[in-house]
Motif scaffolding. Structure first.
Motif, PDB file in Angstrom:
ATOM      1  N   ILE A   1       5.710   0.242 -13.543  1.00  0.00           N
ATOM      2  CA  ILE A   1       6.887   0.791 -12.860  1.00  0.00           C
ATOM      3  C   ILE A   1       6.788   0.544 -11.363  1.00  0.00           C
ATOM      4  O   ILE A   1       7.776   0.171 -10.702  1.00  0.00           O
ATOM      5  CB  ILE A   1       7.026   2.296 -13.166  1.00  0.00           C
ATOM      6  CG1 ILE A   1       7.315   2.510 -14.652  1.00  0.00           C
ATOM      7  CG2 ILE A   1       8.140   2.912 -12.329  1.00  0.00           C
ATOM      8  CD1 ILE A   1       7.316   3.966 -15.068  1.00  0.00           C
ATOM      9  N   VAL A   2       5.599   0.760 -10.793  1.00  0.00           N
ATOM     10  CA  VAL A   2       5.402   0.494  -9.362  1.00  0.00           C
ATOM     11  C   VAL A   2       5.645  -0.980  -9.057  1.00  0.00           C
ATOM     12  O   VAL A   2       6.317  -1.323  -8.072  1.00  0.00           O
ATOM     13  CB  VAL A   2       3.985   0.923  -8.930  1.00  0.00           C
ATOM     14  CG1 VAL A   2       3.713   0.502  -7.489  1.00  0.00           C
ATOM     15  CG2 VAL A   2       3.815   2.429  -9.070  1.00  0.00           C
ATOM     16  N   LEU A   3       5.132  -1.865  -9.890  1.00  0.00           N
ATOM     17  CA  LEU A   3       5.363  -3.295  -9.690  1.00  0.00           C
ATOM     18  C   LEU A   3       6.845  -3.634  -9.803  1.00  0.00           C
ATOM     19  O   LEU A   3       7.366  -4.464  -9.045  1.00  0.00           O
ATOM     20  CB  LEU A   3       4.567  -4.105 -10.709  1.00  0.00           C
ATOM     21  CG  LEU A   3       3.052  -4.172 -10.514  1.00  0.00           C
ATOM     22  CD1 LEU A   3       2.405  -4.948 -11.654  1.00  0.00           C
ATOM     23  CD2 LEU A   3       2.700  -4.814  -9.184  1.00  0.00           C
ATOM     24  N   ALA A   4       7.537  -3.000 -10.754  1.00  0.00           N
ATOM     25  CA  ALA A   4       8.968  -3.254 -10.917  1.00  0.00           C
ATOM     26  C   ALA A   4       9.746  -2.849  -9.674  1.00  0.00           C
ATOM     27  O   ALA A   4      10.654  -3.564  -9.227  1.00  0.00           O
ATOM     28  CB  ALA A   4       9.493  -2.496 -12.144  1.00  0.00           C
ATOM     29  N   VAL A   5       9.391  -1.703  -9.095  1.00  0.00           N
ATOM     30  CA  VAL A   5      10.053  -1.261  -7.863  1.00  0.00           C
ATOM     31  C   VAL A   5       9.733  -2.223  -6.724  1.00  0.00           C
ATOM     32  O   VAL A   5      10.597  -2.500  -5.866  1.00  0.00           O
ATOM     33  CB  VAL A   5       9.621   0.177  -7.515  1.00  0.00           C
ATOM     34  CG1 VAL A   5      10.192   0.596  -6.162  1.00  0.00           C
ATOM     35  CG2 VAL A   5      10.067   1.145  -8.602  1.00  0.00           C
ATOM     36  N   MET A   6       8.534  -2.765  -6.700  1.00  0.00           N
ATOM     37  CA  MET A   6       8.152  -3.685  -5.630  1.00  0.00           C
ATOM     38  C   MET A   6       8.916  -5.000  -5.703  1.00  0.00           C
ATOM     39  O   MET A   6       9.336  -5.543  -4.675  1.00  0.00           O
ATOM     40  CB  MET A   6       6.646  -3.951  -5.695  1.00  0.00           C
ATOM     41  CG  MET A   6       5.784  -2.784  -5.305  1.00  0.00           C
ATOM     42  SD  MET A   6       4.034  -3.200  -5.362  1.00  0.00           S
ATOM     43  CE  MET A   6       3.972  -4.517  -4.157  1.00  0.00           C
ATOM     44  N   VAL A   7       9.089  -5.547  -6.903  1.00  0.00           N
ATOM     45  CA  VAL A   7       9.741  -6.851  -7.030  1.00  0.00           C
ATOM     46  C   VAL A   7      11.256  -6.727  -7.089  1.00  0.00           C
ATOM     47  O   VAL A   7      11.960  -7.737  -6.975  1.00  0.00           O
ATOM     48  CB  VAL A   7       9.222  -7.596  -8.278  1.00  0.00           C
ATOM     49  CG1 VAL A   7       7.713  -7.764  -8.213  1.00  0.00           C
ATOM     50  CG2 VAL A   7       9.631  -6.902  -9.567  1.00  0.00           C
TER      51      VAL A   7
ATOM     52  N   VAL B   1       0.828  -1.198   0.000  1.00  0.00           N
ATOM     53  CA  VAL B   1       0.000   0.000   0.000  1.00  0.00           C
ATOM     54  C   VAL B   1       0.868   1.256   0.000  1.00  0.00           C
ATOM     55  O   VAL B   1       0.470   2.293  -0.552  1.00  0.00           O
ATOM     56  CB  VAL B   1      -0.954  -0.020   1.213  1.00  0.00           C
ATOM     57  CG1 VAL B   1      -0.178   0.106   2.515  1.00  0.00           C
ATOM     58  CG2 VAL B   1      -1.993   1.082   1.101  1.00  0.00           C
ATOM     59  N   VAL B   2       2.054   1.174   0.581  1.00  0.00           N
ATOM     60  CA  VAL B   2       2.968   2.315   0.558  1.00  0.00           C
ATOM     61  C   VAL B   2       3.433   2.580  -0.871  1.00  0.00           C
ATOM     62  O   VAL B   2       3.507   3.735  -1.311  1.00  0.00           O
ATOM     63  CB  VAL B   2       4.159   2.056   1.495  1.00  0.00           C
ATOM     64  CG1 VAL B   2       5.188   3.186   1.387  1.00  0.00           C
ATOM     65  CG2 VAL B   2       3.686   1.911   2.925  1.00  0.00           C
ATOM     66  N   PHE B   3       3.742   1.519  -1.598  1.00  0.00           N
ATOM     67  CA  PHE B   3       4.122   1.686  -2.998  1.00  0.00           C
ATOM     68  C   PHE B   3       2.962   2.251  -3.809  1.00  0.00           C
ATOM     69  O   PHE B   3       3.165   3.047  -4.727  1.00  0.00           O
ATOM     70  CB  PHE B   3       4.576   0.348  -3.588  1.00  0.00           C
ATOM     71  CG  PHE B   3       5.917  -0.112  -3.107  1.00  0.00           C
ATOM     72  CD1 PHE B   3       7.078   0.478  -3.580  1.00  0.00           C
ATOM     73  CD2 PHE B   3       6.023  -1.137  -2.181  1.00  0.00           C
ATOM     74  CE1 PHE B   3       8.328   0.054  -3.138  1.00  0.00           C
ATOM     75  CE2 PHE B   3       7.262  -1.563  -1.735  1.00  0.00           C
ATOM     76  CZ  PHE B   3       8.419  -0.967  -2.214  1.00  0.00           C
ATOM     77  N   GLY B   4       1.740   1.831  -3.491  1.00  0.00           N
ATOM     78  CA  GLY B   4       0.586   2.369  -4.195  1.00  0.00           C
ATOM     79  C   GLY B   4       0.416   3.860  -3.951  1.00  0.00           C
ATOM     80  O   GLY B   4       0.137   4.632  -4.881  1.00  0.00           O
ATOM     81  N   LEU B   5       0.577   4.287  -2.698  1.00  0.00           N
ATOM     82  CA  LEU B   5       0.487   5.711  -2.385  1.00  0.00           C
ATOM     83  C   LEU B   5       1.587   6.492  -3.082  1.00  0.00           C
ATOM     84  O   LEU B   5       1.363   7.606  -3.581  1.00  0.00           O
ATOM     85  CB  LEU B   5       0.579   5.915  -0.870  1.00  0.00           C
ATOM     86  CG  LEU B   5      -0.624   5.418  -0.051  1.00  0.00           C
ATOM     87  CD1 LEU B   5      -0.325   5.507   1.436  1.00  0.00           C
ATOM     88  CD2 LEU B   5      -1.868   6.224  -0.395  1.00  0.00           C
ATOM     89  N   TRP B   6       2.782   5.942  -3.110  1.00  0.00           N
ATOM     90  CA  TRP B   6       3.886   6.592  -3.830  1.00  0.00           C
ATOM     91  C   TRP B   6       3.584   6.681  -5.324  1.00  0.00           C
ATOM     92  O   TRP B   6       3.881   7.690  -5.975  1.00  0.00           O
ATOM     93  CB  TRP B   6       5.175   5.814  -3.598  1.00  0.00           C
ATOM     94  CG  TRP B   6       6.313   6.251  -4.464  1.00  0.00           C
ATOM     95  CD1 TRP B   6       7.057   7.384  -4.323  1.00  0.00           C
ATOM     96  CD2 TRP B   6       6.834   5.564  -5.603  1.00  0.00           C
ATOM     97  NE1 TRP B   6       8.012   7.443  -5.320  1.00  0.00           N
ATOM     98  CE2 TRP B   6       7.890   6.338  -6.110  1.00  0.00           C
ATOM     99  CE3 TRP B   6       6.504   4.372  -6.239  1.00  0.00           C
ATOM    100  CZ2 TRP B   6       8.628   5.953  -7.231  1.00  0.00           C
ATOM    101  CZ3 TRP B   6       7.230   3.988  -7.358  1.00  0.00           C
ATOM    102  CH2 TRP B   6       8.278   4.768  -7.840  1.00  0.00           C
ATOM    103  N   GLY B   7       2.948   5.642  -5.853  1.00  0.00           N
ATOM    104  CA  GLY B   7       2.640   5.639  -7.287  1.00  0.00           C
ATOM    105  C   GLY B   7       1.659   6.720  -7.679  1.00  0.00           C
ATOM    106  O   GLY B   7       1.851   7.422  -8.689  1.00  0.00           O
ATOM    107  N   ILE B   8       0.592   6.893  -6.880  1.00  0.00           N
ATOM    108  CA  ILE B   8      -0.423   7.883  -7.251  1.00  0.00           C
ATOM    109  C   ILE B   8      -0.056   9.293  -6.795  1.00  0.00           C
ATOM    110  O   ILE B   8      -0.499  10.278  -7.390  1.00  0.00           O
ATOM    111  CB  ILE B   8      -1.804   7.505  -6.674  1.00  0.00           C
ATOM    112  CG1 ILE B   8      -1.776   7.467  -5.139  1.00  0.00           C
ATOM    113  CG2 ILE B   8      -2.263   6.182  -7.234  1.00  0.00           C
ATOM    114  CD1 ILE B   8      -3.128   7.191  -4.519  1.00  0.00           C
ATOM    115  N   GLY B   9       0.757   9.421  -5.733  1.00  0.00           N
ATOM    116  CA  GLY B   9       1.066  10.745  -5.208  1.00  0.00           C
ATOM    117  C   GLY B   9       2.338  11.361  -5.736  1.00  0.00           C
ATOM    118  O   GLY B   9       2.455  12.596  -5.800  1.00  0.00           O
ATOM    119  N   VAL B  10       3.296  10.524  -6.128  1.00  0.00           N
ATOM    120  CA  VAL B  10       4.600  11.035  -6.551  1.00  0.00           C
ATOM    121  C   VAL B  10       4.918  10.633  -7.986  1.00  0.00           C
ATOM    122  O   VAL B  10       5.246  11.482  -8.834  1.00  0.00           O
ATOM    123  CB  VAL B  10       5.708  10.526  -5.600  1.00  0.00           C
ATOM    124  CG1 VAL B  10       7.081  11.020  -6.060  1.00  0.00           C
ATOM    125  CG2 VAL B  10       5.440  10.980  -4.173  1.00  0.00           C
TER     126      VAL B  10
END
Length: 312
Positions: free
Chosen positions: A168-174, A121-130
């Motif tokens: 991109i968010v998924l790539a950062v997560m994995v 969820v932190v990555f999701g917030l970063w994805g939509i906010g930043v």
């Protein structure tokens, strides 16, 4: 009776019997759990596999027309994430294992392990906010200059929340877990192989290319499959980034985005009722099959490589 034909069976201690039984039980529970999940998904999915829009309100026409775009979106987003994360993870792992000083390598390794524990969820917030606002101007530039290429065709999304942003968010997560596995595999390369390559006059890069990467190839495949498995099943980050329309398109920069199975279940399940619940569980069964097929394919590749290496 001859001594040679007599088999003396060693007496097992109680602790050995307890440990052996516990190990067998733990290993068996994996199969039992997997079978229980598969049976539940199959039983609950059967009413939905041949359902139509008259049976379930969320279906456009039938189940397969509903799940088709979801399968495409799941595979498409995960493939894009793996394509971006794999070379970066290999580069970071090689830097930590063969280039960085020992103190810096230990710090970087700790940071990589720490990133793997960040909630999605932190990555999701970063994805939509930043991330999405930051890359939106880049998307406009790509559409203006490379719009002739089908992947970058417009119209461009005004929010930046596209399938490429989700990838991109998924790539950062994995990336952290793939980097950690690749790093450990590269560190296991026999020192004699590396020293032999250097002694023959190879540069450090040539030594890595001829000794480290071939030795770690099966580990790279394992890291890729593990990262792909997490990308396939990721829910919250994708659901938060994408304003999914359920379309089926290869265009990366438009607001018309395909959704993924996991994100669609998370968004639709709270309001689902009756046959709609069976439809969503059936899409979960499809995701289960896709993930199982990906892992089986990776296992087959690794086993083929071991057989080929053994033959040589």
């Amino acid at each position: 009776m001859s001594t040679a034909s007599t088999v003396i069976k060693a007496k097992q201690r109680p602790g050995d019997r307890v440990f052996s039984g516990s190990a067998v039980f733990a290993g068996s529970m994996i199969l039992v759990t997997l079978a229980a999940v598969a049976i539940f998904l199959i039983v609950q999915s059967l009413p939905a596999l041949f359902a139509t829009s008259e049976d379930a309100s969320i279906l456009p026409t039938n189940f397969w027309a509903y799940v088709g775009p979801l399968i495409f979106g799941t595979v498409w987003a995960s493939a894009l994430a793996l394509l971006m994360a794999l070379p970066v993870s290999i580069g970071i792992a090689l830097f930590i294992s063969h280039y960085a000083p020992r103190r810096l390598a230990s710090v970087l390794g700790y940071i990589v392990d720490l990133l793997a524990a960040v909630p999605s969820v932190v990555f999701g917030l970063w994805g939509i906010g930043v991330l999405a606002p930051a890359v939106q101007p880049l998307y406009s530039w790509l559409v203006d200059n490379l719009g002739w290429f089908p992947l970058f065709a417009g119209p461009v999304s005004g929010t930046g929340r596209t399938i490429l942003t989700a990838a991109i968010v998924l790539a950062v997560m994995v990336l952290p877990i793939m980097t950690a596995i690749n790093r450990e595999v590269f560190l296991q390369t026999p020192v004699l192989h590396e020293e032999a390559a250097l002694a023959l006059g190879a540069t450090r890069w040539e030594m890595i290319r001829t000794a480290v990467l071939p030795f770690g190839r099966s580990g790279i495949i394992s890291a890729s499959v593990l990262g792909l498995g997490r990308a396939l099943g990721e829910t919250m980050a994708v659901a938060m980034v994408l304003s999914a329309s359920g379309a089926l398109t290869f265009e990366l920069l438009t607001s018309v985005n395909p959704s993924t199975i996991a994100a669609n279940i998370a968004l639709s399940f709270p309001e689902a009722y009756g046959p709609n619940v069976n439809v969503l569980i059936a899409t979960g069964l499809i995701l289960f099959i896709v993930t199982f097929a990906v892992n089986a394919f990776a296992r087959w590749i690794v086993s083929r490589r071991k057989e080929f290496s053994g033959a040589n």
